[in-house]
Design an enzyme around this catalytic site. Sequence first.
Site, PDB file in Angstrom:
ATOM      1  N   LYS A   1     -25.012  19.013  70.854  1.00  0.00           N
ATOM      2  CA  LYS A   1     -26.237  19.248  71.628  1.00  0.00           C
ATOM      3  C   LYS A   1     -25.917  19.177  73.128  1.00  0.00           C
ATOM      4  CE  LYS A   1     -29.039  17.475  67.862  1.00  0.00           C
ATOM      5  NZ  LYS A   1     -29.709  16.303  67.262  1.00  0.00           N
TER       6      LYS A   1
ATOM      7  N   ASP B   1     -37.901  16.654  69.721  1.00  0.00           N
ATOM      8  CA  ASP B   1     -37.642  16.794  68.278  1.00  0.00           C
ATOM      9  C   ASP B   1     -38.932  17.026  67.493  1.00  0.00           C
ATOM     10  OD1 ASP B   1     -34.933  16.851  67.816  1.00  0.00           O
ATOM     11  OD2 ASP B   1     -34.694  14.674  67.683  1.00  0.00           O
TER      12      ASP B   1
ATOM     13  N   GLN C   1     -30.974  10.153  68.011  1.00  0.00           N
ATOM     14  CA  GLN C   1     -30.271  10.742  66.874  1.00  0.00           C
ATOM     15  C   GLN C   1     -30.503   9.887  65.621  1.00  0.00           C
ATOM     16  OE1 GLN C   1     -28.548  13.770  66.944  1.00  0.00           O
ATOM     17  NE2 GLN C   1     -28.591  13.478  64.730  1.00  0.00           N
TER      18      GLN C   1
END
Length: 297
Positions: free
Chosen positions: A54, A121, A98
């Site tokens: 990312k 997200d 994460q």
Amino acid sequence: MAARLIDGKAIAAEIRREVRLDVAAMDAQTGVVPCLAAILIGNDPASATYVQNKARACKEVGITSVRIDLPADLPEALLLQEIARLNSDPAVHAILVQLPLPPHISEKRVLETILPEKDVDGFHPANLGGLLVGKPLFVASTPLGILELLNRSNVGIEGKHAVIVGWSVVVGKPTAFLLLQHHATVTICHIKTRDLAAHTRQADILVVAAGKPGLVTGSMVKEGAVVIDVGVNRLIDGRVVGDVDFPRVAEKASLITPVPGGVGPMTVAMLLRNTVDACRRIRDAGCSQGAAGDYIG
Ligand code: NAD
């Protein structure tokens, strides 16, 4: 019928090019460059690779990324404090933590602590709930990527019967609601569904996100269906395959995503798009000088 491939790699590259132009234009007009903060807890190699990928993708398009490495035994309260710090940092427009988290940390509390305006997200309940009423700030990257693959492959969604296999919060459910918003008739199947094949055979658009290699066979797919295979499964011989028996299903489908090279590359591309949107929204709301922290969620 031999299916045409939906080339996720090429479509994702196109989106990254568009994002790069957007970032450059923002920088030129306002001097503000989007910034994504990624929190990585512990030493899981797969998670570290995802965060690294990312960060690399951000760099390629001109987005600033900040990586925050925290130890696996970090008390939950300190992680929540760190998220609160990023929430109120005007230089940070987007935050991701994460997953998965160590077992002593509540995923729910962590995701609820991220400011919805910075939740690129799309896992904050305000954003998941927003999808239900049709107005989320962010939709999770994988479902967004699936929608983009369909749109850029000129697949009409309105009036089609979309069957989704898998009802997870990260893929199945948001994909179902996105397609519903675009006026598909949606069926959601899951592990307890009786006679899965009877449902999948009705699909004009079949999205499979179960994490079970070979779950969908050729006989389970209608002639001419569009098949989106979200599954990522590493076999013992090292090969990475989806949830669909690709050669058999490709004989019947009109369009199909490969694994790898289908949905996967879209997930990171859509995260970049969400990060730019976060920056623009915060800037337009005049929040970039610190008022973002005033959100009452
Ligand atoms: P999950 O384990 O949270 O959910 C799996 C879902 O599949 C569940 O709802 C379950 O009920 C359903 N399911 C499992 N076996 C089934 C069966 N035999 N019949 C019908 N339904 C069944 O998984 P997830 O996080 O949604 O991920 C699903 C797959 O997608 C995994 O392979 C994951 O690696 C992959 N994935 C890929 C991307 C990407 O970017 N390409 C992103 C997220 C997830």
